[in-house]
Design a protein around this motif. Structure first.
Motif, PDB file in Angstrom:
ATOM      1  N   UNK A 195     -42.317  57.771  91.862  1.00 40.29           N
ATOM      2  CA  UNK A 195     -43.431  58.106  90.997  1.00 40.29           C
ATOM      3  C   UNK A 195     -43.687  56.913  90.090  1.00 40.29           C
ATOM      4  N   UNK A 196     -44.939  56.521  89.976  1.00 45.57           N
ATOM      5  CA  UNK A 196     -45.342  55.449  89.074  1.00 45.57           C
ATOM      6  C   UNK A 196     -46.030  56.054  87.862  1.00 45.57           C
ATOM      7  N   UNK A 197     -45.714  55.548  86.682  1.00 43.66           N
ATOM      8  CA  UNK A 197     -46.395  55.979  85.467  1.00 43.66           C
ATOM      9  C   UNK A 197     -46.783  54.733  84.689  1.00 43.66           C
ATOM     10  N   UNK A 209     -40.325  54.684  86.195  1.00 49.45           N
ATOM     11  CA  UNK A 209     -40.366  55.068  87.603  1.00 49.45           C
ATOM     12  C   UNK A 209     -39.170  55.967  87.877  1.00 49.45           C
ATOM     13  N   UNK A 210     -39.315  56.895  88.811  1.00 47.42           N
ATOM     14  CA  UNK A 210     -38.162  57.677  89.205  1.00 47.42           C
ATOM     15  C   UNK A 210     -38.265  58.074  90.660  1.00 47.42           C
ATOM     16  N   UNK A 266     -34.391  54.156 102.122  1.00 44.26           N
ATOM     17  CA  UNK A 266     -35.808  53.974 101.827  1.00 44.26           C
ATOM     18  C   UNK A 266     -35.914  52.943 100.727  1.00 44.26           C
ATOM     19  N   UNK A 267     -36.495  51.783 101.010  1.00 41.53           N
ATOM     20  CA  UNK A 267     -36.676  50.737 100.015  1.00 41.53           C
ATOM     21  C   UNK A 267     -38.148  50.656  99.640  1.00 41.53           C
ATOM     22  N   UNK A 268     -38.400  50.503  98.355  1.00 39.42           N
ATOM     23  CA  UNK A 268     -39.763  50.364  97.862  1.00 39.42           C
ATOM     24  C   UNK A 268     -39.793  49.311  96.771  1.00 39.42           C
ATOM     25  N   UNK A 269     -40.971  48.777  96.535  1.00 42.62           N
ATOM     26  CA  UNK A 269     -41.191  47.797  95.479  1.00 42.62           C
ATOM     27  C   UNK A 269     -42.306  48.314  94.588  1.00 42.62           C
ATOM     28  N   UNK A 270     -42.333  47.848  93.353  1.00 41.03           N
ATOM     29  CA  UNK A 270     -43.373  48.271  92.429  1.00 41.03           C
ATOM     30  C   UNK A 270     -44.080  47.065  91.835  1.00 41.03           C
ATOM     31  N   UNK A 306     -37.660  73.698 105.426  1.00 42.50           N
ATOM     32  CA  UNK A 306     -37.133  74.316 104.207  1.00 42.50           C
ATOM     33  C   UNK A 306     -36.282  73.293 103.454  1.00 42.50           C
ATOM     34  N   UNK A 307     -36.522  73.163 102.156  1.00 42.22           N
ATOM     35  CA  UNK A 307     -35.712  72.266 101.326  1.00 42.22           C
ATOM     36  C   UNK A 307     -34.341  72.898 101.136  1.00 42.22           C
ATOM     37  N   UNK A 308     -33.310  72.233 101.677  1.00 41.66           N
ATOM     38  CA  UNK A 308     -31.954  72.771 101.595  1.00 41.66           C
ATOM     39  C   UNK A 308     -31.100  72.043 100.563  1.00 41.66           C
ATOM     40  N   UNK A 309     -31.575  70.888 100.066  1.00 44.90           N
ATOM     41  CA  UNK A 309     -30.833  70.149  99.038  1.00 44.90           C
ATOM     42  C   UNK A 309     -31.783  69.226  98.296  1.00 44.90           C
ATOM     43  N   UNK A 310     -31.447  68.978  97.037  1.00 46.06           N
ATOM     44  CA  UNK A 310     -32.273  68.106  96.198  1.00 46.06           C
ATOM     45  C   UNK A 310     -31.367  67.371  95.222  1.00 46.06           C
ATOM     46  N   UNK A 311     -31.592  66.070  95.090  1.00 45.78           N
ATOM     47  CA  UNK A 311     -30.811  65.281  94.127  1.00 45.78           C
ATOM     48  C   UNK A 311     -31.404  65.437  92.735  1.00 45.78           C
ATOM     49  N   UNK A 312     -30.692  64.914  91.760  1.00 48.21           N
ATOM     50  CA  UNK A 312     -31.292  64.819  90.432  1.00 48.21           C
ATOM     51  C   UNK A 312     -32.202  63.590  90.416  1.00 48.21           C
ATOM     52  N   UNK A 313     -32.979  63.449  89.364  1.00 50.81           N
ATOM     53  CA  UNK A 313     -33.895  62.312  89.252  1.00 50.81           C
ATOM     54  C   UNK A 313     -33.124  61.063  88.862  1.00 50.81           C
ATOM     55  N   UNK A 314     -33.491  59.925  89.454  1.00 49.35           N
ATOM     56  CA  UNK A 314     -32.923  58.635  89.098  1.00 49.35           C
ATOM     57  C   UNK A 314     -34.048  57.832  88.461  1.00 49.35           C
ATOM     58  N   UNK A 315     -33.871  57.442  87.183  1.00 42.04           N
ATOM     59  CA  UNK A 315     -34.928  56.784  86.427  1.00 42.04           C
ATOM     60  C   UNK A 315     -34.687  55.288  86.299  1.00 42.04           C
ATOM     61  N   UNK A 316     -35.770  54.509  86.387  1.00 43.64           N
ATOM     62  CA  UNK A 316     -35.737  53.073  86.155  1.00 43.64           C
ATOM     63  C   UNK A 316     -36.949  52.729  85.289  1.00 43.64           C
ATOM     64  N   UNK A 317     -36.747  51.996  84.187  1.00 45.19           N
ATOM     65  CA  UNK A 317     -37.845  51.581  83.345  1.00 45.19           C
ATOM     66  C   UNK A 317     -38.100  50.100  83.594  1.00 45.19           C
ATOM     67  N   UNK A 318     -39.250  49.782  84.194  1.00 43.79           N
ATOM     68  CA  UNK A 318     -39.594  48.395  84.519  1.00 43.79           C
ATOM     69  C   UNK A 318     -40.478  47.854  83.409  1.00 43.79           C
TER      70      UNK A 318
END
Length: 65
Positions: A1-3, A41-42, A31-35, A52-64
């Motif tokens: 996600x970009x903000x 970003x998270x 999965x590699x991405x660039x901004x 069906x969603x069977x698992x979900x991680x927590x959010x990983x945040x990066x402030x660029x």
């Protein structure tokens, strides 16, 4: 996600979504991405099985800056 103002003002700058990983790496799917935008970003990981969603991680945040 970009903000942030750069992403908000850019065509297709704000985004988010669920999509398949593109490569299978040594530790599993990778999965590699660039901004091109500053701001907060998270990423999250979802495991979807048979639609069906069977698992979900927590959010990983990066402030660029």
């Amino acid at each position: 996600m970009n903000t942030g103002d750069e992403a908000k003002n850019a065509f297709m700058g704000l985004r988010g979504g669920i999509f398949h990983a593109q490569t299978l790496g040594k530790g599993g799917l990778v999965q590699k991405e660039h901004s091109g935008y500053t701001g907060l970003h998270w990423i999250e990981c979802f495991i979807v099985k048979n639609g069906v969603c069977v698992a979900r991680s927590s959010e990983f945040f990066v402030n660029i800056q």
